[in-house]
Design a protein around this motif. Structure first.
Motif, PDB file in Angstrom:
ATOM      1  N   ARG A  91      -6.458   4.725  -0.352  1.00 26.93           N
ATOM      2  CA  ARG A  91      -7.541   4.536  -1.240  1.00 26.93           C
ATOM      3  C   ARG A  91      -6.864   5.539  -2.437  1.00 26.93           C
ATOM      4  O   ARG A  91      -7.021   5.246  -3.725  1.00 26.93           O
ATOM      5  CB  ARG A  91      -8.772   5.055  -0.703  1.00 26.93           C
ATOM      6  CG  ARG A  91      -9.996   4.883  -1.496  1.00 26.93           C
ATOM      7  CD  ARG A  91     -11.220   5.131  -0.995  1.00 26.93           C
ATOM      8  NE  ARG A  91     -11.645   4.556   0.394  1.00 26.93           N
ATOM      9  CZ  ARG A  91     -11.454   5.119   1.466  1.00 26.93           C
ATOM     10  NH1 ARG A  91     -11.198   6.602   1.658  1.00 26.93           N
ATOM     11  NH2 ARG A  91     -11.911   4.639   2.492  1.00 26.93           N
ATOM     12  N   TYR A 148      -8.743  -1.714  -5.429  1.00 27.12           N
ATOM     13  CA  TYR A 148      -8.415  -1.351  -4.042  1.00 27.12           C
ATOM     14  C   TYR A 148      -9.323  -2.404  -3.150  1.00 27.12           C
ATOM     15  O   TYR A 148     -10.585  -2.432  -3.279  1.00 27.12           O
ATOM     16  CB  TYR A 148      -9.023  -0.147  -3.690  1.00 27.12           C
ATOM     17  CG  TYR A 148      -8.930   0.449  -2.374  1.00 27.12           C
ATOM     18  CD1 TYR A 148      -7.785   0.582  -1.515  1.00 27.12           C
ATOM     19  CD2 TYR A 148     -10.150   0.498  -1.528  1.00 27.12           C
ATOM     20  CE1 TYR A 148      -7.665   0.745  -0.429  1.00 27.12           C
ATOM     21  CE2 TYR A 148     -10.310   1.015  -0.236  1.00 27.12           C
ATOM     22  CZ  TYR A 148      -9.116   1.044   0.431  1.00 27.12           C
ATOM     23  OH  TYR A 148      -8.874   1.308   1.524  1.00 27.12           O
ATOM     24  N   LYS A 171      -6.558   5.153  -6.515  1.00 27.29           N
ATOM     25  CA  LYS A 171      -6.950   5.860  -7.549  1.00 27.29           C
ATOM     26  C   LYS A 171      -5.752   6.487  -8.481  1.00 27.29           C
ATOM     27  O   LYS A 171      -5.885   6.599  -9.609  1.00 27.29           O
ATOM     28  CB  LYS A 171      -7.482   6.924  -6.796  1.00 27.29           C
ATOM     29  CG  LYS A 171      -8.367   7.948  -7.847  1.00 27.29           C
ATOM     30  CD  LYS A 171      -9.030   8.952  -6.904  1.00 27.29           C
ATOM     31  CE  LYS A 171      -9.358  10.261  -7.469  1.00 27.29           C
ATOM     32  NZ  LYS A 171     -10.103  11.321  -6.801  1.00 27.29           N
ATOM     33  N   ARG A 176      -9.695  -3.840   0.899  1.00 27.15           N
ATOM     34  CA  ARG A 176      -9.386  -3.343   2.416  1.00 27.15           C
ATOM     35  C   ARG A 176      -9.535  -4.446   3.034  1.00 27.15           C
ATOM     36  O   ARG A 176     -10.609  -5.211   2.910  1.00 27.15           O
ATOM     37  CB  ARG A 176     -10.186  -2.088   2.632  1.00 27.15           C
ATOM     38  CG  ARG A 176     -10.206  -1.700   4.223  1.00 27.15           C
ATOM     39  CD  ARG A 176     -10.632  -0.603   4.694  1.00 27.15           C
ATOM     40  NE  ARG A 176     -10.658  -0.240   5.951  1.00 27.15           N
ATOM     41  CZ  ARG A 176     -11.597  -0.613   6.930  1.00 27.15           C
ATOM     42  NH1 ARG A 176     -12.439  -1.188   6.686  1.00 27.15           N
ATOM     43  NH2 ARG A 176     -11.163  -0.204   8.452  1.00 27.15           N
ATOM     44  N   SER A 210      -7.359   6.590   4.254  1.00 24.52           N
ATOM     45  CA  SER A 210      -7.803   7.341   2.945  1.00 24.52           C
ATOM     46  C   SER A 210      -6.467   7.495   2.235  1.00 24.52           C
ATOM     47  O   SER A 210      -6.829   7.686   0.885  1.00 24.52           O
ATOM     48  CB  SER A 210      -8.186   8.541   3.271  1.00 24.52           C
ATOM     49  OG  SER A 210      -7.442   9.594   4.394  1.00 24.52           O
TER      50      SER A 210
END
Length: 772
Positions: free
Chosen positions: A366, A376, A370, A378, A363
């Protein structure tokens, strides 16, 4: 040329020059300017207008104003909202600034007014020639710049006085205030004629070039329109004849190629493939392969990049909002952003976040994307064992595809996204190739600017990609791969940190997920702490979030059925929602005992205490180990025994003791496998206690490896081990001296209340462990 001096209120104009004979309006907001207008209205309604050299200047001085200005008559003054005054003026004549008279309320200028117009020195024929030239050029200017063409020039051509004609032309052409100021400063007729004629000739030249460009563009557009109509007709003819649309596909690819931002060699390669595609029959299997290859190349972001958000404070705010703690990770990301801002490019680092499950590694990647305004992507590497997953298949194979990295770039649509390589420690290898070795080129900042995917075949620049990898354990990552990454340890959370994370993030997240509104569910701090200690045993917060979700679901049901409108979870009613407690920490023993020592262990879900028990019984000198101990712990036990035998004389142990007695070492919870190099001093202390009959302090725990000569070696996972000791109620912890720097990095919240003793040899350990 004679002149007279007169004092007039003055207004400094910003970005505006008004000429004689021109009726114009302007807004004034400065107090001095408004006062000057009011003074002029009280006198002869005459005002002196000067243009500022720098429009941004708020308090202009004589140096910041042009010396030649305009005496104008005020026709109308209107008060507007926001303290604005709109003034309508008509230009009367040029005048020169002599000086400003002292006054604080407004600008009052001494103005030199010109009394002669300068026409006397110009012969009649010369004046007529000037008028005709001006009329001719103005007509030509109107032809290019006005919808009505020559008709627009007629009102001006009816003026036959040279000075009035020049002022009228100057007022009618759309030029900037600097050009108008040049005309204003040309006091004599000859000067004014030269300046105005130069401006007219330049404007005509610009208009001619503009019209030529417009004609060329128009002819190109008409040509493209004609080609489009012919193509459409050809398409209809082909459809009528039942032919395929292979050619139209190729044309679409060529159109896309024209729009593609890519290096010249890449475009040439794609064009070559399109030319091959044109000559392949649509029924051929090669046609589908080539089509897929061309589409892949066209979709890749060769030179297309997104713009990073360079606001360091914004990035810091987003990271702090999304995550509690994780200071090292946040600091490293802000450093990366600062370097990128200073160097404008800079190599993107390859960062690997290592830590237990549920600590926020995925997280935070991410959140970084941002914060930086990056795309992004993954890529989960858990269980990937085929090298082609990374490097792609050769396009000659049936069903060939590019690798995951190329697909990630294609889905991101830019060449500088943030790519998260999740679970990099879970990759495996088989007969299809070594996946870890395939990643070596990707994760090397010196090589990845020309990464070669087997399918794409053209070198791809990965140097601007920000790679973040995650792993649970460093031991499972191959050494060459580990060498290419910058490790940042994401350690276990303390109970206090978990409580903050739950309050700031998890509770709100789960309430929203389960349809609960603010105020319908509250969880007290004591209930939260009980939930953390009694219902979860983990390094991260994943299970804690599940437990909060479980409470939210039960609360949602009660509220929906109308049983309650608000629910408060306290320590007393927590059991109703979550059942009986599942975990409890092994607390420190209440009394000192012989042969029992508390060790500290690191596990994948945090730290734990490990009680080591030793019994001595008559026998043949054997050593017995139970409790599912690994090879390293077995060796530590043998080393500890050898050390004790070496110092047995010092501690008054009979030399026949080790021949006539067996030693049994046991670590409780026999079903759980245990291994690691940090239990050496613990087992040695327990064996010596059992052999000598000396009691070991119940409130002490220790961690460290032992050598044959009794030296204490450093260990890892210290934060988790100290946390486990604190939870167990331990007061004193023996830590290897070489781990002192690691203790300094541990937060005061964990070390508070713990006496940490740094030891270098077993003598120091025994001095602390044995009761007096």
């Amino acid at each position: 040329m004679s002149s007279i001096i007169k004092q007039l209120p003055t207004v400094a104009l910003r970005g505006l020059t008004i000429l004689p004979g021109m009726v114009a309006h302007f807004d004034v907001s400065r107090e001095k300017s408004i006062k000057a207008v009011e003074e002029a209205m009280m006198d002869e309604q005459e005002i002196f207008l000067l243009t500022q050299k720098n429009p941004e200047e708020e308090e202009p001085t004589a140096e910041n104003l042009y010396s030649i200005g305009l005496v104008a008559e005020i026709k109308q003054v209107i008060k507007m909202p926001n303290d604005l005054v709109r003034v309508l003026v008509e230009g009367i004549e040029r005048a020169e600034l002599n000086c400003f008279t002292e006054t604080e309320e407004y600008l009052l200028a001494e103005v030199i007014r010109f009394t002669e117009d300068g026409l006397e020195d110009i012969p009649e024929n010369a004046r007529e020639a000037m008028i005709r030239c001006l009329e001719e050029k103005y007509e030509q200017f109107c032809t290019y710049n006005s919808k009505n063409g020559k008709e627009a020039a007629k009102p001006i051509q009816e003026i036959h006085e040279l000075d009035r004609l020049m002022d009228a032309i100057a007022n009618s052409i759309p030029i900037g205030y600097e050009e108008k100021q040049r005309i204003l400063e040309a006091v004599t007729i000859t000067e004014r004629y030269e300046v105005l004629m130069a401006i007219l000739l330049r404007e005509i030249d610009i208009a001619t070039i503009r019209n030529d460009l417009a004609m060329k563009i128009k002819s190109k557009v008409e040509k493209n329109q004609r080609e489009y109509i012919l193509r459409e007709q050809l398409k209809v003819i082909r459809e009528e004849l039942g032919e395929d649309n292979t050619q139209s596909d190729a044309e679409q690819y060529e159109e896309s190629l024209k729009k593609l931002k890519a290096p010249k060699e890449v475009k040439e390669r794609i064009q070559k493939e399109i030319d091959r595609f044109k000559n392949i029959s649509s029924s051929s299997s090669e046609s589908a392969v080539t089509r897929g290859y061309i589409e892949t190349l066209l979709e890749l972001p060769w030179n297309k990049a997104s713009k990073d958000n360079k606001d360091l404070k914004n990035a810091e705010r987003i990271l702090d909002e999304d995550h509690y703690g994780l200071e090292k990770v946040k600091e490293r990301m802000l450093e990366f952003l600062a370097v990128r801002n200073l160097t404008s490019k800079g190599d993107s680092p390859i960062i690997c976040l290592v830590g237990p499950p549920g600590t926020g590694k995925t997280s935070i990647a991410r959140s970084v994307a941002k914060a930086l305004d990056k795309k992004y992507v993954r890529i989960c590497l858990g269980g990937v064992r085929d090298e082609a997953e990374i490097r792609g298949h050769r396009k000659t194979y049936v069903g060939a595809m590019p690798g995951r990295l190329v697909n990630g770039l294609r889905s991101a649509g830019v060449k500088n996204p943030l790519i998260l390589l999740d679970e990099i420690d879970k990759i495996s290898s088989d007969y299809k190739g070594d996946t870890a070795s395939a990643l070596l080129e990707v994760l090397d900042s010196e090589q990845n600017n020309k990464f070669r995917d087997h399918y794409v075949e053209i070198p791809i620049d990965l140097s601007e990609v920000l790679f973040i990898a995650t792993a649970n354990s460093v031991q499972d990552i191959p050494r060459p791969l580990l060498d290419r990454m910058e490790l940042i340890e994401v350690s276990s959370y303390t109970e206090n940190e978990k409580e903050h994370i739950a309050k700031e993030h998890l509770i709100q997240k789960q309430m929203k997920k389960n349809g609960l509104k603010d105020g319908e569910l509250t969880i007290s701090s004591s209930a939260l702490r009980r939930m953390i200690s009694g219902y979860t045993r983990e390094a991260g917060v994943r299970n804690l979030e599940r437990k909060i979700g479980e409470i939210c679901r039960k609360a949602a049901r009660e509220i929906y059925q109308g049983d309650k409108t608000k629910i408060k979870i306290t320590e007393s009613n927590l059991e109703k929602y979550l059942g009986k407690e599942k975990y409890s920490f092994d607390k420190a023993n209440e009394q000192d005992e012989i042969g029992i020592v508390r060790g500290l262990a690191w596990t994948s879900v945090g730290g734990d205490t490990l009680q080591i028990e030793v019994n001595v019984m008559p026998g043949k000198g054997d050593i017995k180990l139970t409790g599912q101990l690994g090879d390293v712990m077995k060796e530590s036990a043998q080393i500890g025994l050898s050390y004790i035998r070496a110092i047995s004389k010092k501690w008054g142990i009979d030399k026949e003791f080790f021949k006539e007695n067996d030693i049994h070492i046991h670590v409780p919870e026999g079903a759980v496998p245990k291994d690691g190099p940090s239990a050496g001093i613990t087992m040695a202390t327990a064996m010596l206690s059992a052999a000598t009959g000396k009691k070991v302090r119940a409130d002490i725990a220790m961690t460290g490896e032992i050598t044959l000569r009794g030296r204490v070696l450093p260990i890892g996972g210290l934060k988790e081990k100290l946390l486990a000791a604190k939870n167990a109620g331990i007061k004193t912890v023996c830590v290897p001296k070489k781990n002192e720097k690691d203790v300094e990095e541990v937060s005061a919240e964990i070390t508070k209340g713990l006496e940490i003793v740094y030891v270098e040899s077993m003598d120091e350990v025994l001095e602390q462990a044995f009761t007096a």
